[in-house]
Design an enzyme around this catalytic site. Structure first.
Site, PDB file in Angstrom:
ATOM      1  N   ARG A  95       0.832  -1.198   0.000  1.00  0.00           N
ATOM      2  CA  ARG A  95       0.000   0.000   0.000  1.00  0.00           C
ATOM      3  C   ARG A  95       0.878   1.265   0.000  1.00  0.00           C
ATOM      4  NH1 ARG A  95      -4.878   1.800   4.216  1.00  0.00           N
ATOM      5  NH2 ARG A  95      -5.040   3.946   3.472  1.00  0.00           N
ATOM      6  N   ASN A 149     -10.404  -4.681  -0.926  1.00  0.00           N
ATOM      7  CA  ASN A 149     -10.434  -3.613  -1.922  1.00  0.00           C
ATOM      8  C   ASN A 149      -9.527  -3.908  -3.117  1.00  0.00           C
ATOM      9  OD1 ASN A 149     -12.242  -1.543  -1.142  1.00  0.00           O
ATOM     10  ND2 ASN A 149     -10.889  -0.969   0.537  1.00  0.00           N
ATOM     11  N   CYS A 171     -18.739  -2.372   1.147  1.00  0.00           N
ATOM     12  CA  CYS A 171     -17.937  -1.188   1.421  1.00  0.00           C
ATOM     13  C   CYS A 171     -18.552  -0.451   2.598  1.00  0.00           C
ATOM     14  CB  CYS A 171     -17.901  -0.290   0.184  1.00  0.00           C
ATOM     15  SG  CYS A 171     -16.871   1.174   0.386  1.00  0.00           S
ATOM     16  N   HIS A 202     -16.638   3.218  -4.266  1.00  0.00           N
ATOM     17  CA  HIS A 202     -15.851   4.441  -4.088  1.00  0.00           C
ATOM     18  C   HIS A 202     -16.162   5.472  -5.167  1.00  0.00           C
ATOM     19  CE1 HIS A 202     -12.605   2.424  -1.331  1.00  0.00           C
ATOM     20  NE2 HIS A 202     -13.840   2.322  -0.872  1.00  0.00           N
ATOM     21  N   TYR A 257     -14.700   9.936  -1.543  1.00  0.00           N
ATOM     22  CA  TYR A 257     -13.736   9.664  -2.607  1.00  0.00           C
ATOM     23  C   TYR A 257     -13.913  10.579  -3.812  1.00  0.00           C
ATOM     24  CZ  TYR A 257     -12.134   5.499  -0.164  1.00  0.00           C
ATOM     25  OH  TYR A 257     -11.584   4.653   0.754  1.00  0.00           O
TER      26      TYR A 257
END
Length: 448
Positions: A95, A149, A171, A202, A257
């Site tokens: 990440r 995700n 989510c 998102h 987002y």
């Protein structure tokens, strides 16, 4: 009534205590006899810490639920009723690369959007499809509840490239938006608020907002454009506030987002400043996780600690428990989930995944028809769906050129030239987790 067997892949996650708490709260109507927590060797230490806490939680609650810890996925999956996935391929180190490499090139660095979202999908989709192959053999009738995700792309990959028909993506963003709307309306019980959700993971919008069945969308927009309120937020995303006249013109509720798309320059500048001062979000999360796991080690701890809400994914696990409960009991309530479109949103292929309100039945979620999205947002949603489709094809095929095409389609990448530079650097950085792109005779970036 025989007890249920639930398998959680990524069981060493810091979110697991919330999942266990949710199952404990619902035990009378969701009789789980076995909960299997599965992880990989690199996650064994965390699995043992979390698993031991889970056992203490169950014992403390007096619930006859057996907790199993294992690194053997196939052993766990045999005859499962529900399988939940909450894995992160490459863990938080990956990440960090997803966030830092794009930033170095002047682009948004975020784990599920832009270049970072592309690479998280390229790493995750093959792993999820391998899990699906095991499920097809060992528990073909089980429900796959995915909150790994990027949840929308993962769900669509399962729909298009596996024989698993019972798949739902989850989510926490819609949950957070509902709670934020309740707060804006001065309501303690967020269940009194209903939102018509529609879009993609998102990339979801609240088309209408209701309080006790009465439409209050205009009131929410009015509150959202006041000086005192800046709108729904997420612990993973800074809340920059919205241009008031823009929100009035939009007339619907954006999700956190959307800041990356409507406020790209402002968000990029914030990310660059934050990265220089405290590191990327991955580095911040690593510190939070380290603190959480120290808490989890406490032999006196037998409940989910409140500090878990700092982690950024609060309500994921509770949403999963609620979904499983509603499927098992044929509740027929309404929940926003990621499912096969089946015509719910006009203009998106039936076999694509969308995030919409669904009626949750024993046969799974039934999408509630939305029709056409507002023209003001339809174009952006369609562009992101194109990005998702091409990303999934790249993840499954290992086709470098499709990955480059996906990167260039994404609106957070300004040019094909920059797309290629970032793609090549990220391909090399994540090489260990992208075997499909590095097959013998298949050199990344080569002309063939």
């Amino acid at each position: 009534m025989s007890g249920l067997k639930i398998v959680t892949i990524g069981g060493g996650s810091s979110y697991t205590p919330e999942l266990v708490e949710g199952f404990i709260k619902r035990y009378d109507q969701l009789p789980i006899s076995e909960l299997w927590l599965v992880d990989i060797p690199e996650g064994e230490e965390k699995l043992n810490i979390v698993g031991t806490l889970a056992k203490r939680m169950v014992e403390n609650a007096g619930v006859p639920m057996k907790i199993h810890l294992t690194l053997d996925r196939r052993e766990a999956l045999k005859d499962a009723d529900f399988v939940t996935t909450q894995l992160r391929v490459g863990m938080l180190k990956a990440r960090g690369l997803d966030e830092s490499i794009p930033l170095k090139h002047g682009c948004i660095g975020q784990e599920t959007n832009g270049a970072g979202g592309l690479f998280k999908a390229l790493r995750t989709i093959p792993v999820i499809l391998d899990i699906c192959k095991d499920m097809e053999e060992l528990c073909p009738d089980a429900w796959l509840i995915n909150f790994a995700n990027p949840a929308g792309m993962v769900t669509e990959a399962v729909i298009r490239h596996s024989n698993i028909k019972r798949v739902v993506g989850l989510c926490n963003v819609p949950v957070g938006m509902q709670k934020a709307a309740a707060k804006m309306l001065g309501v303690d019980d967020s269940k009194r608020v209903h939102i018509d959700f529609a879009g993609l993971n998102h990339m979801v919008f609240g088309l209408q907002v209701y309080l006790d069945g009465e439409v209050v969308t205009d009131k929410i927009i009015e509150i959202l454009t006041s000086d005192e309120e800046s709108g729904p937020s997420d612990r993973n995303i800074v809340n920059m506030g919205w241009e008031k006249d823009f929100i009035k013109a939009l007339g619907i509720l954006p999700c956190p987002y959307h800041q990356y798309y409507y406020q790209t320059e402002k968000m990029l500048n914030h990310e660059l400043e934050a990265a220089s001062k405290e590191g990327t979000r991955a580095q911040v999360v690593q510190k939070v996780e380290a603190e959480l796991f120290e808490l989890y080690k406490d032999p006196e701890l037998a409940i989910k600690p409140p500090q878990l809400e700092k982690r950024g994914g609060a309500y994921y696990s509770d949403a999963a428990c609620n979904l499983i409960y509603s499927i098992y009991n044929d509740v027929r309530d309404i929940q926003p989930v990621n499912v096969r479109n089946n015509g719910a949103i006009t203009g998106i292929p039936h076999d694509s995944a969308v995030e919409v309100n669904c009626v949750i039945t024993k046969d799974g979620p039934l999408p509630i028809t939305v029709g056409e999205l507002p023209v003001a947002v339809n174009g952006l949603v369609q562009q992101i769906k194109s990005f998702e489709r091409v990303t999934i094809e790249a993840a499954v095929s290992g086709d470098y050129h499709k990955a480059l095409l996906a990167m260039t389609i994404n609106p957070l990448i300004p040019s094909d030239e920059k797309a290629k530079v970032i793609l090549d650097e990220m391909m090399e950085a994540h090489k260990a987790y992208l075997p499909q792109f590095f097959k013998e005779g298949h050199q990344v970036g080569a002309s063939y």
